[in-house]
Design a protein around this motif. Structure first.
Motif, PDB file in Angstrom:
ATOM      1  N   ARG A  29       8.555  63.080  24.575  1.00  0.00           N
ATOM      2  CA  ARG A  29       9.565  62.663  25.566  1.00  0.00           C
ATOM      3  C   ARG A  29      10.791  62.639  24.854  1.00  0.00           C
ATOM      4  O   ARG A  29      11.934  63.233  25.123  1.00  0.00           O
ATOM      5  CB  ARG A  29       9.155  61.550  26.242  1.00  0.00           C
ATOM      6  CG  ARG A  29       9.505  61.780  27.823  1.00  0.00           C
ATOM      7  CD  ARG A  29       9.088  60.664  28.912  1.00  0.00           C
ATOM      8  NE  ARG A  29       7.808  60.030  28.708  1.00  0.00           N
ATOM      9  CZ  ARG A  29       7.624  58.806  28.512  1.00  0.00           C
ATOM     10  NH1 ARG A  29       8.872  57.937  28.770  1.00  0.00           N
ATOM     11  NH2 ARG A  29       6.520  58.394  27.938  1.00  0.00           N
ATOM     12  N   LYS A  30      10.842  61.756  23.863  1.00  0.00           N
ATOM     13  CA  LYS A  30      12.084  61.442  22.971  1.00  0.00           C
ATOM     14  C   LYS A  30      12.417  62.941  22.185  1.00  0.00           C
ATOM     15  O   LYS A  30      13.841  62.784  22.340  1.00  0.00           O
ATOM     16  CB  LYS A  30      11.583  60.271  21.959  1.00  0.00           C
ATOM     17  CG  LYS A  30      11.459  58.930  22.455  1.00  0.00           C
ATOM     18  CD  LYS A  30      11.264  57.882  21.415  1.00  0.00           C
ATOM     19  CE  LYS A  30      10.873  56.613  21.868  1.00  0.00           C
ATOM     20  NZ  LYS A  30      10.485  55.687  20.674  1.00  0.00           N
ATOM     21  N   ARG A  42       4.931  59.803  24.578  1.00  0.00           N
ATOM     22  CA  ARG A  42       6.392  59.017  24.477  1.00  0.00           C
ATOM     23  C   ARG A  42       7.119  59.663  23.466  1.00  0.00           C
ATOM     24  O   ARG A  42       8.284  60.033  23.526  1.00  0.00           O
ATOM     25  CB  ARG A  42       5.887  57.814  24.290  1.00  0.00           C
ATOM     26  CG  ARG A  42       7.414  57.043  24.073  1.00  0.00           C
ATOM     27  CD  ARG A  42       6.960  55.427  23.532  1.00  0.00           C
ATOM     28  NE  ARG A  42       6.351  54.741  24.573  1.00  0.00           N
ATOM     29  CZ  ARG A  42       5.816  53.792  24.779  1.00  0.00           C
ATOM     30  NH1 ARG A  42       5.471  53.251  23.519  1.00  0.00           N
ATOM     31  NH2 ARG A  42       5.061  53.247  25.691  1.00  0.00           N
ATOM     32  N   GLU A  43       6.491  60.276  22.005  1.00  0.00           N
ATOM     33  CA  GLU A  43       7.215  60.708  21.260  1.00  0.00           C
ATOM     34  C   GLU A  43       7.818  62.199  21.835  1.00  0.00           C
ATOM     35  O   GLU A  43       9.084  62.545  21.251  1.00  0.00           O
ATOM     36  CB  GLU A  43       6.238  61.002  19.647  1.00  0.00           C
ATOM     37  CG  GLU A  43       6.004  59.555  19.501  1.00  0.00           C
ATOM     38  CD  GLU A  43       4.983  59.361  18.314  1.00  0.00           C
ATOM     39  OE1 GLU A  43       4.971  58.598  17.207  1.00  0.00           O
ATOM     40  OE2 GLU A  43       4.053  60.201  18.348  1.00  0.00           O
TER      41      GLU A  43
END
Length: 84
Positions: free
Chosen positions: A77-78, A74-75
């Motif tokens: 992707r950000k 997730r990190e």
């Protein structure tokens, strides 16, 4: 007499993996179950000398699972979205 071999680009890039601290620890910590803690893996990454190489590799290869370079999927992707 010793023989010398030239390493291709892929072999050189993979060299960082041999120096990675995660290779010396429990691999399950870097691939926690959904909702599991990433704290221990990220703690190992903080002091790893190849953290930047690891993160770069994960971003280039679009790794979708696990902790790479101290970041979760997730990190990462950000981070990619901010870079675009």
């Amino acid at each position: 007499m010793r023989e010398l071999f030239l390493l291709d680009g892929d072999a050189e890039e993979a060299g960082w993996q041999d120096r990675a601290l995660c290779a010396q620890t429990d691999p399950e910590a870097f691939f926690p179950e959904k909702g599991g803690s990433t704290r221990e893996a990220k703690k190992v990454c903080l002091t790893c000398e190849v953290r930047d190489d690891c993160l770069e590799s994960a971003l280039m290869n679009d790794e979708r699972f696990g902790i790479w370079g101290g970041l979760s999927e997730r990190e990462r992707r950000k981070l990619k979205k901010r870079a675009v």
